[in-house]
Design a protein around this motif. Sequence first.
Motif, short mmCIF file in Angstrom:
data_model
loop_
_atom_site.label_atom_id
_atom_site.label_comp_id
_atom_site.label_asym_id
_atom_site.label_seq_id
_atom_site.Cartn_x
_atom_site.Cartn_y
_atom_site.Cartn_z
N LEU A 95 0.80 -1.23 -0.12
CA LEU A 95 0.04 0.05 0.10
C LEU A 95 0.88 1.14 -0.03
O LEU A 95 0.68 2.26 -0.75
N TYR A 96 1.99 1.13 0.77
CA TYR A 96 2.86 2.16 0.72
C TYR A 96 3.23 2.50 -0.44
O TYR A 96 3.67 3.93 -0.93
N VAL A 97 3.93 1.55 -1.44
CA VAL A 97 4.41 1.67 -2.49
C VAL A 97 3.47 2.14 -3.51
O VAL A 97 3.85 3.27 -4.21
N LEU A 98 2.28 1.78 -3.62
CA LEU A 98 1.06 2.40 -4.47
C LEU A 98 0.98 3.88 -4.07
O LEU A 98 0.82 4.67 -5.02
N ALA A 99 0.81 4.15 -2.76
CA ALA A 99 0.59 5.45 -2.51
C ALA A 99 1.71 6.35 -2.93
O ALA A 99 1.38 7.48 -3.51
N ILE A 100 2.97 6.03 -2.58
CA ILE A 100 4.04 6.94 -2.82
C ILE A 100 4.45 7.05 -4.29
O ILE A 100 4.72 7.99 -4.71
N SER A 101 3.98 6.12 -5.09
CA SER A 101 4.32 6.22 -6.47
C SER A 101 3.29 7.02 -7.30
O SER A 101 3.51 7.52 -8.20
N SER A 102 1.90 7.01 -6.60
CA SER A 102 1.16 8.08 -7.08
C SER A 102 1.41 9.47 -7.00
O SER A 102 1.17 10.45 -7.57
N VAL A 103 2.44 9.60 -5.85
CA VAL A 103 2.81 11.14 -5.63
C VAL A 103 3.71 11.61 -6.72
O VAL A 103 3.46 12.84 -6.93
N GLY A 104 4.16 10.69 -7.43
CA GLY A 104 5.35 11.24 -8.69
C GLY A 104 4.24 11.77 -9.67
O GLY A 104 4.66 13.05 -10.53
N VAL A 115 -2.14 8.04 -16.30
CA VAL A 115 -1.72 7.45 -14.91
C VAL A 115 -2.72 7.05 -14.12
O VAL A 115 -2.89 6.06 -13.92
N LEU A 116 -3.76 8.01 -13.99
CA LEU A 116 -4.96 7.67 -13.12
C LEU A 116 -5.70 6.34 -13.77
O LEU A 116 -6.10 5.53 -12.94
N SER A 117 -5.92 6.37 -15.08
CA SER A 117 -6.57 5.17 -15.56
C SER A 117 -6.00 3.79 -15.35
O SER A 117 -6.47 2.96 -15.00
N TYR A 118 -4.47 3.83 -15.47
CA TYR A 118 -4.06 2.62 -15.14
C TYR A 118 -3.47 2.31 -13.87
O TYR A 118 -3.35 1.10 -13.41
N GLU A 119 -3.64 3.14 -13.33
CA GLU A 119 -3.52 2.88 -11.56
C GLU A 119 -4.66 1.95 -11.16
O GLU A 119 -4.29 1.18 -10.41
N THR A 120 -5.96 2.43 -11.61
CA THR A 120 -6.80 1.64 -11.19
C THR A 120 -6.53 0.09 -11.71
O THR A 120 -6.92 -0.93 -10.78
N ALA A 121 -6.46 -0.29 -12.83
CA ALA A 121 -6.10 -1.54 -13.35
C ALA A 121 -5.22 -2.12 -12.54
O ALA A 121 -4.97 -3.28 -12.13
N MET A 122 -3.92 -1.40 -12.30
CA MET A 122 -2.58 -1.88 -11.71
C MET A 122 -3.14 -2.23 -10.17
O MET A 122 -2.83 -3.40 -9.64
N GLY A 123 -3.86 -1.50 -9.54
CA GLY A 123 -4.13 -1.78 -8.20
C GLY A 123 -4.97 -3.11 -7.96
O GLY A 123 -5.12 -4.09 -7.35
N ILE A 158 -13.61 13.95 -16.09
CA ILE A 158 -14.56 12.95 -15.79
C ILE A 158 -13.59 11.57 -15.54
O ILE A 158 -13.83 10.83 -14.41
N VAL A 159 -12.24 11.55 -16.32
CA VAL A 159 -11.39 10.53 -16.00
C VAL A 159 -10.91 10.77 -14.47
O VAL A 159 -10.91 9.53 -13.71
N ALA A 160 -10.82 11.76 -13.91
CA ALA A 160 -10.33 12.04 -12.52
C ALA A 160 -11.48 11.77 -11.50
O ALA A 160 -11.16 10.70 -10.57
N LEU A 161 -12.67 11.91 -11.90
CA LEU A 161 -13.90 11.53 -11.04
C LEU A 161 -13.96 10.05 -10.99
O LEU A 161 -14.16 9.42 -9.93
N LEU A 162 -13.87 9.49 -12.36
CA LEU A 162 -14.08 7.76 -12.34
C LEU A 162 -12.92 7.41 -11.68
O LEU A 162 -13.12 6.20 -10.67
N PHE A 163 -11.91 7.95 -11.70
CA PHE A 163 -10.48 7.25 -10.76
C PHE A 163 -10.82 7.23 -9.42
O PHE A 163 -10.51 6.43 -8.56
N VAL A 164 -11.37 8.57 -8.89
CA VAL A 164 -11.64 8.78 -7.40
C VAL A 164 -12.53 7.51 -7.09
O VAL A 164 -12.24 6.98 -5.90
N LEU A 165 -13.75 7.34 -7.58
CA LEU A 165 -14.52 6.19 -7.45
C LEU A 165 -14.02 4.82 -7.29
O LEU A 165 -14.05 4.14 -6.35
N PHE A 166 -13.14 4.62 -8.28
CA PHE A 166 -12.62 3.28 -8.39
C PHE A 166 -11.58 3.22 -7.26
O PHE A 166 -11.33 1.93 -6.72
#
Lengths: 327, 117
Positions: free
Chosen positions: A120-129, A156-164, B61-69
């Motif tokens: 969880l720490y790694v995932l959190a800290i890599s998002s800060v980048g 990065v936001l989209s793929y972070e979801t898949a990664m998590g 919208i991408v940012a909003l979806l990200f927060v939800l997921f």
Amino acid sequence: MLLPIVFTIIKILIIVTVILLAVAYMTYAERKVIGAMQVRLGPTHTGPYGLLQPIADAVKLIAKEDLTPDMVDRPVFIIAPLLTMVPALAGFAVIPFADNFTMFGMEIKPYITDLNIGLLYVLAISSVGTYGVIMSGWASNSKYALLGSLRSSAQVLSYETAMGLSLVAPVLLAGSLSLREITLAQAGMWFVVPQIVAFVVYVIAAVAETNRAPFDLAEAETEIVAGFHVEYSSMKFALFFLGEYANMYLVSTIATVMFLGGWNGPLLPPLVWFVIKVLFIMFIFLWLRATLPRLRFDQLMSLGWKVLIPIALANLMITAIVVHIVR
Amino acid sequence: MNEYLPVAILMLIAGAVGAIMMFVGGLIRPKKYDKVKSSVYECGMPEFSDARKRYNVRFYIVALLFVLFDVEIVFLYPWAVAFGDIGLYGLVAMFLFLIILVIGFLYEWKKGALEWV
């Protein structure tokens, strides 16, 4: 009380130095490997086999004039490269590089710290980048930089979801978030065997997370020149580069720990196994770069949201059912 | 607390290394100011407007979806760790949650929130 702290500082200095050197020689390896794949030689002139090329590059970057354009937001412009590099290095705090071993009659722990929420720490800290990228784009006050940073953050936001989602499945098998315990749980079988789907999803998401080709839309030279770091020069530019490569190493080590069994392996010493596995994933990064053309932005987003996330979610549900039945 | 102290030291050292790399070179590198050189890069053309203007709402919208997921994913991690202890009850509870999540996801998909136009 003082001695452990001195020990920790020594360990940190060693690890930071090794990462910086590894990053420098990754740029060399990248040119050589891609050169070989495109039937070229790569660097040959600086030192034997061009081995001093990274050093020459570093000297050049240090000696270059450091331009700060007039219209930029100065404090943000200066903090942004640091904010990309520091989280990438900080992520290595919880990586177990090898098993505990004894040397000079002392037990040596080859990791900086073992947090019970390591992953969880790694995932959190890599998002800060990501903040570094967004801040650099906004502070530069350049249209290319702003476009690049917006694209990068959306990607990065989209793929972070898949990664998590893909990393939940191995956690389910190991029953722990501590990276050391996850490695110990793979002594019998590496998680890549039951979790091959999650592994593939993770590697694709990791390539996108680090803005590497074929997902390097944030710095697509042909349309937005260099994206978010177009206004950066000299060492500030080098720090972005360093952050990107350190991040590649970080996602590779996480792939090694979560799926490829970390230091586990027959015959060779644990540390050697660890390094081999990390370099193997790094080689995949270079291979993809030499092979695939860049995606379009809508293709990138639909791959992340419509393919990887459903697959990762389905994989997680199936894993949960199987684990429940087997136990 | 003791476990987190090394993390803080690592961040300090990494920050110090970065700052040193950024500023030490200033002793040897040239520094000549030039009005044109310090203007924002726009393929050699004089810049014609400020860069900080409106941009596509899709990014929001991408940012909003990200927060939800992402909130849901953070919720999955403790469940995965405790999975061995909570048994069938935990499995069924999480599946109810995931089914609701999937219905929401399909709704987003059908509504076109995932289309990048």
